[in-house]
Design an enzyme around this catalytic site. Structure first.
Site, short mmCIF file in Angstrom:
data_model
loop_
_atom_site.label_atom_id
_atom_site.label_comp_id
_atom_site.label_asym_id
_atom_site.label_seq_id
_atom_site.Cartn_x
_atom_site.Cartn_y
_atom_site.Cartn_z
N ALA A 1 10.15 2.42 -9.67
CA ALA A 1 11.16 2.44 -10.72
C ALA A 1 11.17 3.80 -11.41
O ALA A 1 10.14 4.46 -11.52
CB ALA A 1 10.89 1.34 -11.74
N ARG B 1 10.89 2.85 -2.05
CA ARG B 1 10.47 4.23 -1.83
C ARG B 1 11.07 4.82 -0.56
O ARG B 1 11.58 5.94 -0.55
CB ARG B 1 8.94 4.30 -1.74
CG ARG B 1 8.21 4.07 -3.03
CD ARG B 1 6.71 4.04 -2.79
NE ARG B 1 5.98 3.85 -4.04
CZ ARG B 1 5.56 4.84 -4.81
NH1 ARG B 1 5.79 6.09 -4.45
NH2 ARG B 1 4.92 4.60 -5.93
N ARG C 1 0.81 -5.63 -1.69
CA ARG C 1 2.26 -5.47 -1.86
C ARG C 1 3.00 -6.27 -0.81
O ARG C 1 2.60 -6.33 0.35
CB ARG C 1 2.66 -4.00 -1.74
CG ARG C 1 2.13 -3.09 -2.82
CD ARG C 1 2.71 -1.69 -2.66
NE ARG C 1 2.38 -0.82 -3.78
CZ ARG C 1 1.42 0.09 -3.77
NH1 ARG C 1 0.68 0.24 -2.69
NH2 ARG C 1 1.20 0.84 -4.82
N TYR D 1 9.83 -7.44 -9.37
CA TYR D 1 11.15 -7.02 -9.83
C TYR D 1 12.07 -6.90 -8.62
O TYR D 1 11.62 -6.70 -7.48
CB TYR D 1 11.10 -5.71 -10.61
CG TYR D 1 10.40 -4.56 -9.93
CD1 TYR D 1 11.08 -3.69 -9.09
CD2 TYR D 1 9.04 -4.33 -10.15
CE1 TYR D 1 10.43 -2.62 -8.48
CE2 TYR D 1 8.39 -3.28 -9.55
CZ TYR D 1 9.09 -2.43 -8.71
OH TYR D 1 8.44 -1.38 -8.11
N ASP E 1 1.21 13.75 -7.68
CA ASP E 1 -0.09 13.12 -7.47
C ASP E 1 -1.15 14.10 -7.01
O ASP E 1 -2.35 13.86 -7.21
CB ASP E 1 0.04 12.00 -6.43
CG ASP E 1 0.64 10.73 -7.01
OD1 ASP E 1 0.82 10.67 -8.24
OD2 ASP E 1 0.94 9.80 -6.24
N ALA F 1 5.53 8.56 -10.45
CA ALA F 1 6.65 9.29 -9.85
C ALA F 1 7.54 9.89 -10.93
O ALA F 1 8.08 10.99 -10.76
CB ALA F 1 7.46 8.37 -8.95
#
EC number: 1.-.-.-
Length: 480
Positions: free
Chosen positions: A60, A131, A213, A246, A329, A342
């Site tokens: 997000a 992504r 995930r 989400y 990162d 991000a």
């Protein structure tokens, strides 16, 4: 870095574009490449994979990050929209889109689907996406030929003011550029080259949290959660774990991430992903609310198990070294509990775009072509030092804050009815921490970036030894 080597002076006339190497073709590296290209800065992106590659997990972007995208180049925001980004909150107004609910206790035995709301906060303009789909759209905006795949960095050489920075790759090839920006992620080779393989900051540390995930078709998710929960962002919190979900892909898929605490050492620090299973998650959430368990049962039987590493315990002491710097990162890898790594990487990209535009102006103003190479080298060093000054404090704060909020999500008090009142006081702290991320003064950062660069350049010309560091007090509008 490797031993010194002398290079011949290379022409750096204003007509010849500055050439920047970006190591890493992930989202931050590609956004940076798009922005620099629009400024007539030649970019070479070196990616170790055979193609652009991202996992299919959701992510997000807050309104602050999207503002930065627009300032870098509006085509970045357009790419976000094209990839099926979903509005997670109202675009024009604050919307309590972040919702925490009790994922452990059953408060109404007569209504097994009921979960007690705990807190709601939010800001305007959040968008969620996958992504891999976002990177696919971004890649379309990178000039043809600017990306070289299967290029794994072996070493860097930055030894002289009047020569190029040299990248040596494991396939025996090399490249010469004016500067290198490492956007090569948490396992950054550029970071290792800056500090040395044995430096504590060269290697990320295990946070003792793992993430599973998965994606669930929205029609199946609605059957378990109902249309409201399935269509909106929720954190289910409980002792030792939390589960987040989400919608993504134009509301056709629910992105689900289960975060579990793990007291054991990670078995292989070179591999952050291992094969896991749905049963692992069910075991970790034993005794949790039936709605949470029913959602987990919709996940695929086999799941990727991601160890969460970060740079909290041994942060990078600096984001720059000469004409080499790190961003995203590679500089400040964080655990994902704020959902903002991000976003801050995009802020990094804006800062670097502003600085390298100033470098171009500095070199273009130099009337002595014979001195352009030296002027360019020093301007780049100044820019990268400025980047470190401007970005270090905020990004390191995020790394620490992300660990803190996860500890709050995983409080053992959630399992003890006599301690619920204490546990729920955490949401005031979480709100304050979230607001520091969402309501960042981007214009203030841009101003500080420009002023800091100019002061450093001016100080170097005067030879007075000043490093041009502005204190926070001198930039009252610029906050964490």
């Amino acid at each position: 870095m490797d031993s010194p080597e002398v290079y011949e002076v290379v022409d750096a006339s204003p007509e010849k574009p500055m050439e920047i190497a970006i190591v890493g073709g992930g989202i931050v590296g590609v956004i940076l490449a798009i922005g620099l290209t629009r400024q007539n800065i030649k970019v070479r992106v070196f990616e170790q994979a055979a193609s652009f590659r991202e996992i299919g997990a959701g992510m997000a972007f807050n309104a602050c990050a999207r503002n930065c995208m627009d300032l870098i180049d509006p085509v970045i925001t357009q790419a976000l929209l094209r990839c099926g980004a979903v509005n997670m909150s109202d675009v024009d107004a604050e919307d309590d889109y972040l919702r925490w609910i009790d994922g452990y206790n059953q408060h109404r035995p007569e209504d097994p689907s009921y979960q007690r709301p705990l807190s709601e906060i939010g800001g305007a303009g959040f968008r969620g996406c996958r992504r891999d789909q976002f990177l696919e759209e971004l890649a379309k905006e990178v000039p043809q030929g600017a990306v070289e795949f299967r290029k794994r960095l072996a070493s860097l050489e930055d030894n002289t003011d009047n020569g190029p920075v040299v990248l040596n790759f494991t396939d025996g090839t090399r490249a010469e550029v004016d500067a290198v920006i490492g956007c090569d992620g948490i396992k950054s080779v550029v970071r290792k080259q800056m500090f040395g393989t044995n430096h504590p900051a060269s290697n990320a540390q295990y946070t003792h949290k793992v993430a599973y995930r998965g994606l669930v078709p929205m029609n199946r998710a609605v059957e378990v959660l109902g249309p409201w929960k399935a269509g909106n962002f929720h954190h289910h919190v409980g002792p030792g774990a939390h589960l987040t979900h989400y919608p993504v892909a134009n509301n056709t898929v629910l992105n689900v991430v289960a975060f579990l605490s793990d007291p054991n050492p990670w078995p292989d620090n070179q591999r952050m992903e291992m094969e896991g299973s749905r049963e692992d998650v069910l075991t970790g959430l034993k005794g949790w609310h039936p709605t949470v368990l029913n959602l987990v049962n919709l996940l695929p039987e086999k799941l990727s198990k991601w160890a969460l590493f970060d740079l909290c315990e041994f942060p990078a002491p600096s984001y720059s070294a000469g004409r080499v710097c790190i961003a995203g990162d590679a500089a400040h890898a964080s655990s994902p509990h704020h959902g903002a790594s991000a976003c801050l990487g995009v802020e990094d990209c804006l800062c670097l775009n502003v600085l390298l535009a100033q470098v171009r102006e500095t070199v273009a103003a130099n009337q002595d072509p014979a001195k352009n190479r030296l002027a360019l080298s020093r301007a780049i060093e100044t820019a990268f030092k400025t980047f470190d000054t401007v970005r270090h404090k905020r990004t390191q704060w995020l790394v620490n804050s992300s660990r803190r909020v996860c500890d709050l999500y995983h409080q053992p008090e959630w399992a003890d009815p006599t301690r619920w009142a204490k546990a729920e006081t955490c949401f005031e702290e979480i709100r304050d921490r979230s607001y520091k991320i969402w309501y960042f003064d981007v214009d203030g950062m841009v101003k500080q970036t420009r002023d800091e660069y100019e002061l450093r350049q001016h100080g170097e010309k005067l030879g007075n030894g000043t490093n041009g560091v502005f204190s926070d007090e001198r930039h009252g509008g610029y906050t964490l």
